[in-house]
Every structure is written in structure tokens, then in C-alpha cells.
Design a protein around this motif. Structure first.
Motif, PDB file in Angstrom:
ATOM      1  N   SER A 153       0.899  -0.916   0.052  1.00 25.79           N
ATOM      2  CA  SER A 153       0.190  -0.091   0.165  1.00 25.79           C
ATOM      3  C   SER A 153       0.870   1.056  -0.158  1.00 25.79           C
ATOM      4  N   TRP A 154       0.176   2.313  -0.661  1.00 23.18           N
ATOM      5  CA  TRP A 154       0.958   3.662  -0.519  1.00 23.18           C
ATOM      6  C   TRP A 154      -0.034   4.528   0.544  1.00 23.18           C
ATOM      7  N   TYR A 155       0.694   5.278   1.399  1.00 22.52           N
ATOM      8  CA  TYR A 155       0.064   6.426   2.198  1.00 22.52           C
ATOM      9  C   TYR A 155       0.717   7.519   1.858  1.00 22.52           C
ATOM     10  N   ARG A 156      -0.083   8.924   2.071  1.00 29.19           N
ATOM     11  CA  ARG A 156       0.705  10.115   2.407  1.00 29.19           C
ATOM     12  C   ARG A 156       0.526  10.683   3.711  1.00 29.19           C
ATOM     13  N   ASP A 205       0.550  14.183   5.900  1.00 28.21           N
ATOM     14  CA  ASP A 205       0.457  15.480   5.871  1.00 28.21           C
ATOM     15  C   ASP A 205       0.205  16.041   7.462  1.00 28.21           C
ATOM     16  N   PRO A 206       0.889  17.255   7.810  1.00 29.12           N
ATOM     17  CA  PRO A 206       0.623  17.537   9.153  1.00 29.12           C
ATOM     18  C   PRO A 206      -0.519  17.696   9.546  1.00 29.12           C
ATOM     19  N   GLY A 207      -1.197  16.811  10.686  1.00 31.12           N
ATOM     20  CA  GLY A 207      -2.386  17.207  11.261  1.00 31.12           C
ATOM     21  C   GLY A 207      -3.304  16.199  10.731  1.00 31.12           C
ATOM     22  N   MET A 208      -3.059  15.609   9.478  1.00 27.39           N
ATOM     23  CA  MET A 208      -3.833  14.648   8.888  1.00 27.39           C
ATOM     24  C   MET A 208      -3.817  13.124   9.087  1.00 27.39           C
ATOM     25  N   GLY A 209      -2.567  12.710   9.851  1.00 31.60           N
ATOM     26  CA  GLY A 209      -2.393  11.658  10.118  1.00 31.60           C
ATOM     27  C   GLY A 209      -2.027  10.826   8.574  1.00 31.60           C
ATOM     28  N   LEU A 210      -2.220   9.369   8.339  1.00 36.67           N
ATOM     29  CA  LEU A 210      -1.757   8.843   7.339  1.00 36.67           C
ATOM     30  C   LEU A 210      -3.001   8.595   6.286  1.00 36.67           C
ATOM     31  N   ARG A 211      -3.250   8.879   5.059  1.00 38.05           N
ATOM     32  CA  ARG A 211      -4.136   8.424   4.206  1.00 38.05           C
ATOM     33  C   ARG A 211      -3.794   7.585   3.363  1.00 38.05           C
ATOM     34  N   LEU A 212      -4.455   6.598   2.930  1.00 42.82           N
ATOM     35  CA  LEU A 212      -4.438   5.639   1.868  1.00 42.82           C
ATOM     36  C   LEU A 212      -4.548   6.225   0.515  1.00 42.82           C
ATOM     37  N   ILE A 213      -3.586   6.001  -0.363  1.00 42.07           N
ATOM     38  CA  ILE A 213      -3.718   6.249  -1.718  1.00 42.07           C
ATOM     39  C   ILE A 213      -4.071   5.091  -2.538  1.00 42.07           C
ATOM     40  N   HIS A 214      -3.328   4.023  -2.515  1.00 41.31           N
ATOM     41  CA  HIS A 214      -3.686   2.943  -3.204  1.00 41.31           C
ATOM     42  C   HIS A 214      -3.468   1.821  -2.614  1.00 41.31           C
ATOM     43  N   ARG A 264       2.991   6.296  -9.276  1.00 42.39           N
ATOM     44  CA  ARG A 264       3.429   7.443 -10.283  1.00 42.39           C
ATOM     45  C   ARG A 264       2.606   8.657 -10.032  1.00 42.39           C
ATOM     46  N   LEU A 265       3.114   9.604 -10.174  1.00 44.63           N
ATOM     47  CA  LEU A 265       2.503  11.118 -10.318  1.00 44.63           C
ATOM     48  C   LEU A 265       2.672  11.455 -11.611  1.00 44.63           C
ATOM     49  N   LEU A 266       1.589  11.449 -12.405  1.00 43.63           N
ATOM     50  CA  LEU A 266       1.498  11.706 -13.587  1.00 43.63           C
ATOM     51  C   LEU A 266       1.794  13.380 -14.099  1.00 43.63           C
ATOM     52  N   SER A 267       1.371  14.116 -13.198  1.00 43.71           N
ATOM     53  CA  SER A 267       1.392  15.438 -13.546  1.00 43.71           C
ATOM     54  C   SER A 267       1.480  16.199 -12.048  1.00 43.71           C
ATOM     55  N   ALA A 268       2.630  16.427 -11.424  1.00 50.50           N
ATOM     56  CA  ALA A 268       2.552  17.036 -10.196  1.00 50.50           C
ATOM     57  C   ALA A 268       2.020  18.175 -10.134  1.00 50.50           C
ATOM     58  N   ALA A 269       1.273  18.359  -8.867  1.00 51.72           N
ATOM     59  CA  ALA A 269       0.711  19.742  -8.366  1.00 51.72           C
ATOM     60  C   ALA A 269       1.266  19.854  -6.916  1.00 51.72           C
ATOM     61  N   PRO A 270       1.177  21.251  -6.717  1.00 51.32           N
ATOM     62  CA  PRO A 270       1.947  21.560  -5.121  1.00 51.32           C
ATOM     63  C   PRO A 270       0.918  20.992  -4.113  1.00 51.32           C
ATOM     64  N   SER A 271      -0.229  20.580  -4.364  1.00 50.11           N
ATOM     65  CA  SER A 271      -1.062  19.774  -3.188  1.00 50.11           C
ATOM     66  C   SER A 271      -0.530  18.221  -3.044  1.00 50.11           C
ATOM     67  N   GLN A 272       0.607  18.006  -3.897  1.00 49.26           N
ATOM     68  CA  GLN A 272       1.032  16.607  -3.738  1.00 49.26           C
ATOM     69  C   GLN A 272       2.297  16.622  -2.988  1.00 49.26           C
ATOM     70  N   THR A 273       2.708  17.877  -2.441  1.00 50.71           N
ATOM     71  CA  THR A 273       3.969  18.019  -1.649  1.00 50.71           C
ATOM     72  C   THR A 273       3.389  17.262  -0.124  1.00 50.71           C
ATOM     73  N   SER A 274       4.168  16.195   0.091  1.00 49.77           N
ATOM     74  CA  SER A 274       3.888  15.377   1.253  1.00 49.77           C
ATOM     75  C   SER A 274       5.001  14.502   1.529  1.00 49.77           C
ATOM     76  N   VAL A 275       4.869  13.826   2.520  1.00 53.29           N
ATOM     77  CA  VAL A 275       5.891  12.507   2.832  1.00 53.29           C
ATOM     78  C   VAL A 275       4.971  11.172   2.471  1.00 53.29           C
ATOM     79  N   TYR A 276       5.624  10.597   1.571  1.00 52.15           N
ATOM     80  CA  TYR A 276       4.947   9.265   1.205  1.00 52.15           C
ATOM     81  C   TYR A 276       5.398   8.072   1.636  1.00 52.15           C
TER      82      TYR A 276
END
Lengths: 111, 115
Positions: free
Chosen positions: B33-36, B38-47, B77-89
């Protein structure tokens, strides 16, 4: 919305004291797990408690689970400076193929 | 065993660039699995994936693609990176199908900044 929420968000104690952090969740669960994250590192599994269990121990760790209140607590006894880390609860809903994490408690143990 | 290995550890991208975060495990785990985080958000599951050739979406899948051609590897894979994807993965794996009493083993993370 997050399934698990830890409380407090931050906790600072002196070495040798006990640290207690809590986790509340919203829906019925299969199990609840606690993880530790040292700064700049990945998460490390600490302990798992099943929905039909009320208390588990592992070394200096004690976890309780109250399914009627949808809450869990993690107690670290005789804390050490090395226990300084973020602690996360994670819940697994029945038959779900994912763990849902809370936002964590930052524990600082002062020497 | 090396456990779960993630590369790179740090990455800076410009908006619109693409890249692949690598994840490999040597424990013969079925579930990855992949998580991201973000500060104050914990870990959120991506895929996540329950085995080679099988993937599924998590809580925040938009903007990310995954594939699982082997048991060992699960690239993100990040297809077209956006600033909102700044995170720890973080990549994580577990022994079974991702249910019951399985615990996750985590990699050390990739810190991604999108400018």
C-alpha cells in the motif's frame, strides 16, 4: 473523515513518568493497532488488540479497548527519552482491506 | 532482510512534472500500500494491492497511478505533479490480504516537494 482520532495531540512528560494517550473511533472495528513513528522515519507496529479483547500488554506498553465507547488507550510506563516519538492508532473495519490512521499524539519525554 | 525499501528519500519537482516513487519488499508479502502523511492529517491511503496484477483505490487516489507486476514491487506514479501533492509518502506491506490481524511494515518514506 478520519476513523481514529488521538488525544492529546501533544504530550510532554519527565523521564520515569507514565504517558497515556487515547484514541477514539467512529465505526465498529475488527482490531485496533498502535504504531510509533520516530522523527523522519517510517511507522513501526507496537501492539494489536482485537475487538473481543479488553486489555493487552507488551513490555512497558498497556493497551485497553472499550468497544462500547469506541475508544482505546495506550499507556507507556516508566517512560524514557527514547520513547519520544509520535504515536498513531489505526483501525481495521470488518472485512476492509485497509488500516485507517488517526492524526497521532506527539510524545516528548524530557530527561 | 531489508524489509520495505523506498527510493528516493527526497525529491523536488516542478508543477506538471511526472515521476515514479519506488517501493520494494523482500518479505514475500501479498499486500502492499501507499500512504501520504500531511501535518495534522495522519496517514491517508492512496492505493493498495492484494497481489500481483491486483490494485485498488484508497481514500485519496486522484493524481496517482499504481501497478503491481511482481510480488516485490509496487511503484507509485505521479502523472502531473501539483503543489497539493507535496507530502511525505510511505509504502507499507503486510503478509496477508490486508485483512484480519495483519500488521503493516513501513518503508522509511519519500519526502516530496512540488514547486
Amino acid at each position: 473523515s478520519q476513523q481514529g482520532e488521538e488525544d492529546p495531540q501533544a504530550l510532554s512528560i519527565q523521564e520515569g513518568e507514565n504517558a497515556t494517550m487515547n484514541c477514539s473511533y467512529k465505526t465498529s472495528i475488527n482490531n485496533l493497532q498502535w504504531y510509533r513513528q520516530n522523527s523522519g522515519r517510517g511507522l513501526v507496529h507496537l501492539i494489536l488488540i482485537r475487538s473481543n479483547e479488553r486489555e493487552k500488554h507488551s513490555g512497558r506498553l498497556r493497551v485497553t479497548l472499550d468497544t462500547s465507547k469506541k475508544s482505546s488507550s495506550l499507556l507507556i510506563t516508566a517512560s524514557r527519552a527514547a520513547d519520544t516519538a509520535s504515536y498513531f492508532c489505526a483501525t481495521r473495519v470488518h472485512s476492509a482491506r485497509q488500516l485507517t490512521f488517526g492524526s497521532g499524539t506527539q510524545l516528548t519525554v524530557l530527561p | 532482510n531489508a524489509g520495505v525499501t523506498q527510493t528516493p528519500k527526497f525529491q523536488v519537482l516542478k508543477t506538471g512534472q511526472s515521476m515514479t516513487l519506488q517501493c520494494a519488499q523482500d518479505m514475500n508479502h501479498e499486500y502492499m500500500s501507499w500512504y501520504r502523511q500531511d501535518p495534522g492529517m495522519g496517514l491517508r491511503l492512496i492505493h493498495y494491492s492484494v497481489g500481483a496484477g491486483i490494485t485498488d483505490q484508497g481514500e485519496v487516489p486522484n493524481g496517482y497511478n499504481v501497478s503491481r507486476s511482481t510480488t516485490e514491487d509496487f511503484p507509485l506514479r505521479l502523472l502531473s505533479a501539483a503543489p497539493s501533492q507535496t507530502s511525505v509518502y510511505f509504502c507499507a506491506s503486510s503478509q496477508g490480504q490486508g485483512v484480519n490481524d495483519e500488521k503493516l511494515f513501513f518503508g522509511s518514506g519519500t519526502q516530496l516537494s512540488v514547486l
